[in-house]
Design an enzyme around this catalytic site. Structure first.
Site, PDB file in Angstrom:
ATOM      1  N   HIS A 175       0.821  -1.203   0.000  1.00 16.33           N
ATOM      2  CA  HIS A 175       0.000   0.000   0.000  1.00 16.33           C
ATOM      3  C   HIS A 175       0.860   1.261   0.000  1.00 16.33           C
ATOM      4  O   HIS A 175       2.048   1.229   0.342  1.00 16.33           O
ATOM      5  CB  HIS A 175      -0.941  -0.005   1.194  1.00 16.33           C
ATOM      6  CG  HIS A 175      -2.063  -0.985   1.065  1.00 16.33           C
ATOM      7  ND1 HIS A 175      -3.083  -1.102   1.977  1.00 16.33           N
ATOM      8  CD2 HIS A 175      -2.336  -1.905   0.099  1.00 16.33           C
ATOM      9  CE1 HIS A 175      -3.931  -2.039   1.598  1.00 16.33           C
ATOM     10  NE2 HIS A 175      -3.495  -2.552   0.453  1.00 16.33           N
ATOM     11  N   GLU A 177       0.854   3.884   1.919  1.00 17.16           N
ATOM     12  CA  GLU A 177       1.382   4.294   3.223  1.00 17.16           C
ATOM     13  C   GLU A 177       2.619   3.478   3.590  1.00 17.16           C
ATOM     14  O   GLU A 177       3.603   4.025   4.102  1.00 17.16           O
ATOM     15  CB  GLU A 177       0.310   4.123   4.301  1.00 17.16           C
ATOM     16  CG  GLU A 177      -0.941   4.963   4.076  1.00 17.16           C
ATOM     17  CD  GLU A 177      -2.023   4.211   3.311  1.00 17.16           C
ATOM     18  OE1 GLU A 177      -3.209   4.500   3.536  1.00 17.16           O
ATOM     19  OE2 GLU A 177      -1.678   3.331   2.484  1.00 17.16           O
ATOM     20  N   CYS A 201      -5.852   1.319   5.793  1.00 15.92           N
ATOM     21  CA  CYS A 201      -6.382   0.043   6.272  1.00 15.92           C
ATOM     22  C   CYS A 201      -5.726  -0.300   7.610  1.00 15.92           C
ATOM     23  O   CYS A 201      -4.849   0.422   8.097  1.00 15.92           O
ATOM     24  CB  CYS A 201      -6.122  -1.057   5.249  1.00 15.92           C
ATOM     25  SG  CYS A 201      -4.378  -1.515   5.113  1.00 15.92           S
ATOM     26  N   CYS A 204      -1.826  -0.741   7.438  1.00 10.56           N
ATOM     27  CA  CYS A 204      -1.111   0.532   7.327  1.00 10.56           C
ATOM     28  C   CYS A 204      -1.247   1.343   8.612  1.00 10.56           C
ATOM     29  O   CYS A 204      -0.317   2.059   9.007  1.00 10.56           O
ATOM     30  CB  CYS A 204      -1.634   1.329   6.137  1.00 10.56           C
ATOM     31  SG  CYS A 204      -1.183   0.605   4.534  1.00 10.56           S
TER      32      CYS A 204
END
Length: 263
Positions: A175, A177, A201, A204
């Site tokens: 992801h 992040e 999420c 993260c």
């Protein structure tokens, strides 16, 4: 409304040339923007040291006055959308005062996050993230969602749904992040603020907490009904990390290299 021309080339260059970061434990500075009127500040672009925000009660509500204008539809690339007015390059040879049509810091950093998302190969959802030291307003990490380093973008699946979980993208994608955190150019991220185009999420969120960041600013919460995103809320709240949705105050961010170079 005329097309708004806002060149993010400068933002991209700033992100690519990511500046340094102060080492050691430090205080988080107030950002001199209308969205944080309660914190002490000087003139535009200056900061005054304030008490650290980490450990303060977390909230999902934006600071008062954040992005007060909201109208119009999204641009073709879902760039920043907001109120009326022109923001971008201008040329006034007769002016003796500074220009006023510049974007604020929050719009600037969210623009960098959005521009980073354009690098994503994901055919369904592109996400970008930008980590900032609020004391110095320096970008210390950027990232977008994609496969791990060294893994071919054509060797793994990009599907959202398939016969098995292993045939979808989810086991493989890093992801935005995560990539921003791992791409940091400083010793640590304690007290930093992360701008992300999508609410993080749970995985993260755990990385954000473990990195000792103080604040999450997100542009979209489109996945809030899904369990991984529901789980991230108590994680951030219990860790005392403030999170709030950014409402852009500029109408649109558009890159038009030909027109911008002609000015």
């Amino acid at each position: 409304m005329p097309d708004v021309q806002l060149a993010l080339a400068t933002a991209a260059a700033g992100a690519a040339a990511i500046l340094g970061y102060a080492h050691g434990r430090r205080q988080v500075a107030a950002v001199c923007e209308p969205c944080e009127p309660c914190e002490p500040c000087l003139d535009d672009g200056e900061t005054v040291l304030a008490t650290p925000t980490r450990g303060a009660p977390a909230t999902s509500a934006p600071p008062a006055g954040s992005g007060s204008h909201s109208s119009g539809g999204p641009s073709p690339r879902h760039a920043l959308v907001g109120g009326q007015g022109y923001y971008g390059f201008s040329k006034d040879a007769d002016s003796i005062r500074r220009r006023e049509n510049y974007i604020d810091w929050h719009d600037y950093f969210m623009s960098v996050a959005t521009l980073s998302a354009f690098r994503s190969k994901d055919p369904n959802r592109q996400v970008g993230a930008c980590i900032v030291d609020p004391r110095t307003k320096r970008i210390v990490g950027i990232g977008y969602n994609g496969f791990p380093w060294g893994c071919s973008d054509d060797a793994l699946p990009w599907a959202r749904d398939a016969g098995t979980w292993l045939d979808t993208k989810y086991p493989y994608v890093c992801h935005a992040e995560m990539n921003a955190i791992l791409n940091k150019n400083c010793s640590d991220l304690e007290g930093c603020r992360i701008y992300t185009t999508l609410y993080p999420c749970n995985e993260c969120a755990k990385l954000i907490v473990q990195s000792r960041m103080a604040e999450v600013v997100y542009l979209s919460d489109a996945q809030s009904s899904k369990d991984p995103f529901k789980a991230s809320r108590p994680i951030l709240a219990l860790a005392g990390i403030r999170s709030w949705k950014h409402t852009p105050s500029v109408p649109r961010v558009v890159i038009d290299f030909e027109d911008d170079l002609a000015k």
